[in-house]
Design a protein around this motif. Structure first.
Motif, PDB file in Angstrom:
ATOM      1  N   GLN A   1       0.831  -1.206   0.000  1.00  0.00           N
ATOM      2  CA  GLN A   1       0.000   0.000   0.000  1.00  0.00           C
ATOM      3  C   GLN A   1       0.866   1.256   0.000  1.00  0.00           C
ATOM      4  O   GLN A   1       0.591   2.208  -0.740  1.00  0.00           O
ATOM      5  CB  GLN A   1      -0.935   0.004   1.204  1.00  0.00           C
ATOM      6  N   ILE A   2       1.910   1.251   0.801  1.00  0.00           N
ATOM      7  CA  ILE A   2       2.805   2.402   0.858  1.00  0.00           C
ATOM      8  C   ILE A   2       3.505   2.602  -0.482  1.00  0.00           C
ATOM      9  O   ILE A   2       3.650   3.735  -0.957  1.00  0.00           O
ATOM     10  CB  ILE A   2       3.816   2.252   2.012  1.00  0.00           C
ATOM     11  N   SER A   3       3.927   1.518  -1.104  1.00  0.00           N
ATOM     12  CA  SER A   3       4.640   1.637  -2.382  1.00  0.00           C
ATOM     13  C   SER A   3       3.757   2.229  -3.479  1.00  0.00           C
ATOM     14  O   SER A   3       4.261   2.823  -4.427  1.00  0.00           O
ATOM     15  CB  SER A   3       5.186   0.275  -2.823  1.00  0.00           C
ATOM     16  N   ARG A   4       2.464   2.097  -3.357  1.00  0.00           N
ATOM     17  CA  ARG A   4       1.540   2.628  -4.364  1.00  0.00           C
ATOM     18  C   ARG A   4       1.025   4.028  -4.035  1.00  0.00           C
ATOM     19  O   ARG A   4       0.358   4.644  -4.862  1.00  0.00           O
ATOM     20  CB  ARG A   4       0.360   1.674  -4.526  1.00  0.00           C
ATOM     21  N   ALA A   5       1.331   4.499  -2.854  1.00  0.00           N
ATOM     22  CA  ALA A   5       0.876   5.830  -2.446  1.00  0.00           C
ATOM     23  C   ALA A   5       1.834   6.886  -2.976  1.00  0.00           C
ATOM     24  O   ALA A   5       3.037   6.680  -3.012  1.00  0.00           O
ATOM     25  CB  ALA A   5       0.786   5.917  -0.924  1.00  0.00           C
ATOM     26  N   GLU A   6       1.277   8.005  -3.373  1.00  0.00           N
ATOM     27  CA  GLU A   6       2.143   9.103  -3.804  1.00  0.00           C
ATOM     28  C   GLU A   6       2.524   9.997  -2.636  1.00  0.00           C
ATOM     29  O   GLU A   6       3.487  10.752  -2.712  1.00  0.00           O
ATOM     30  CB  GLU A   6       1.472   9.927  -4.904  1.00  0.00           C
ATOM     31  N   LYS A   7       1.761   9.914  -1.546  1.00  0.00           N
ATOM     32  CA  LYS A   7       2.035  10.732  -0.366  1.00  0.00           C
ATOM     33  C   LYS A   7       1.650   9.934   0.873  1.00  0.00           C
ATOM     34  O   LYS A   7       0.594   9.314   0.922  1.00  0.00           O
ATOM     35  CB  LYS A   7       1.227  12.034  -0.435  1.00  0.00           C
ATOM     36  N   ILE A   8       2.523   9.965   1.868  1.00  0.00           N
ATOM     37  CA  ILE A   8       2.272   9.274   3.137  1.00  0.00           C
ATOM     38  C   ILE A   8       2.149  10.330   4.222  1.00  0.00           C
ATOM     39  O   ILE A   8       3.032  11.174   4.374  1.00  0.00           O
ATOM     40  CB  ILE A   8       3.413   8.293   3.465  1.00  0.00           C
ATOM     41  N   PHE A   9       1.052  10.279   4.942  1.00  0.00           N
ATOM     42  CA  PHE A   9       0.850  11.186   6.068  1.00  0.00           C
ATOM     43  C   PHE A   9       1.106  10.429   7.365  1.00  0.00           C
ATOM     44  O   PHE A   9       0.537   9.361   7.588  1.00  0.00           O
ATOM     45  CB  PHE A   9      -0.577  11.755   6.062  1.00  0.00           C
ATOM     46  N   GLN A  10       1.953  10.997   8.192  1.00  0.00           N
ATOM     47  CA  GLN A  10       2.252  10.413   9.490  1.00  0.00           C
ATOM     48  C   GLN A  10       1.136  10.771  10.467  1.00  0.00           C
ATOM     49  O   GLN A  10       0.404  11.751  10.263  1.00  0.00           O
ATOM     50  CB  GLN A  10       3.603  10.910  10.008  1.00  0.00           C
ATOM     51  N   PHE A  11       1.035  10.019  11.531  1.00  0.00           N
ATOM     52  CA  PHE A  11      -0.034  10.226  12.507  1.00  0.00           C
ATOM     53  C   PHE A  11      -0.055  11.666  13.023  1.00  0.00           C
ATOM     54  O   PHE A  11      -1.118  12.261  13.195  1.00  0.00           O
ATOM     55  CB  PHE A  11       0.110   9.224  13.651  1.00  0.00           C
ATOM     56  N   ASP A  12       1.105  12.253  13.252  1.00  0.00           N
ATOM     57  CA  ASP A  12       1.161  13.635  13.751  1.00  0.00           C
ATOM     58  C   ASP A  12       0.574  14.640  12.759  1.00  0.00           C
ATOM     59  O   ASP A  12       0.195  15.735  13.151  1.00  0.00           O
ATOM     60  CB  ASP A  12       2.595  14.032  14.081  1.00  0.00           C
ATOM     61  N   ASP A  13       0.491  14.273  11.492  1.00  0.00           N
ATOM     62  CA  ASP A  13      -0.064  15.164  10.473  1.00  0.00           C
ATOM     63  C   ASP A  13      -1.577  15.313  10.588  1.00  0.00           C
ATOM     64  O   ASP A  13      -2.138  16.269  10.049  1.00  0.00           O
ATOM     65  CB  ASP A  13       0.255  14.652   9.058  1.00  0.00           C
TER      66      ASP A  13
END
Length: 94
Positions: free
Chosen positions: A60-72
């Motif tokens: 899933q991460i490899s297909r995402a263009e943007k990763i939001f961390q929990f703090d975001d």
């Protein structure tokens, strides 16, 4: 099929609590500190749901263009997410 692909990174405890809230239909007005997740639910979530999530997480991460961390986005602070989506929508419609 999607024009914007984002991934929300989270913790086991946060995901478990959100799932328990949905399952038990607990109001957002009740704080997490007031909720006690039963041991049976916790074991089910940790050993089944979370393990299945971990199996697919990297894909899933490899297909995402943007990763939001929990703090975001914790405490419903979605400004960074809104800004990113607005920017991407603008790019897609130009």
């Amino acid at each position: 099929m999607f024009d914007i692909r984002i991934f929300f990174e989270s913790t086991l405890s946060e995901c478990r609590m959100k799932r328990y809230r949905r399952h038990s239909r607990i109001s957002d007005k009740v704080s997490d500190e007031q909720i006690r997740v039963p041991n049976k639910f916790q074991q089910w979530f940790d050993h089944l749901v979370w393990n299945e999530y971990l199996k697919r997480r990297n894909l899933q991460i490899s297909r995402a263009e943007k990763i939001f961390q929990f703090d975001d986005y914790k405490n419903r602070q979605y400004m960074q997410i809104d800004d990113y989506i607005d920017k991407r929508l603008q790019e897609l419609t130009d």
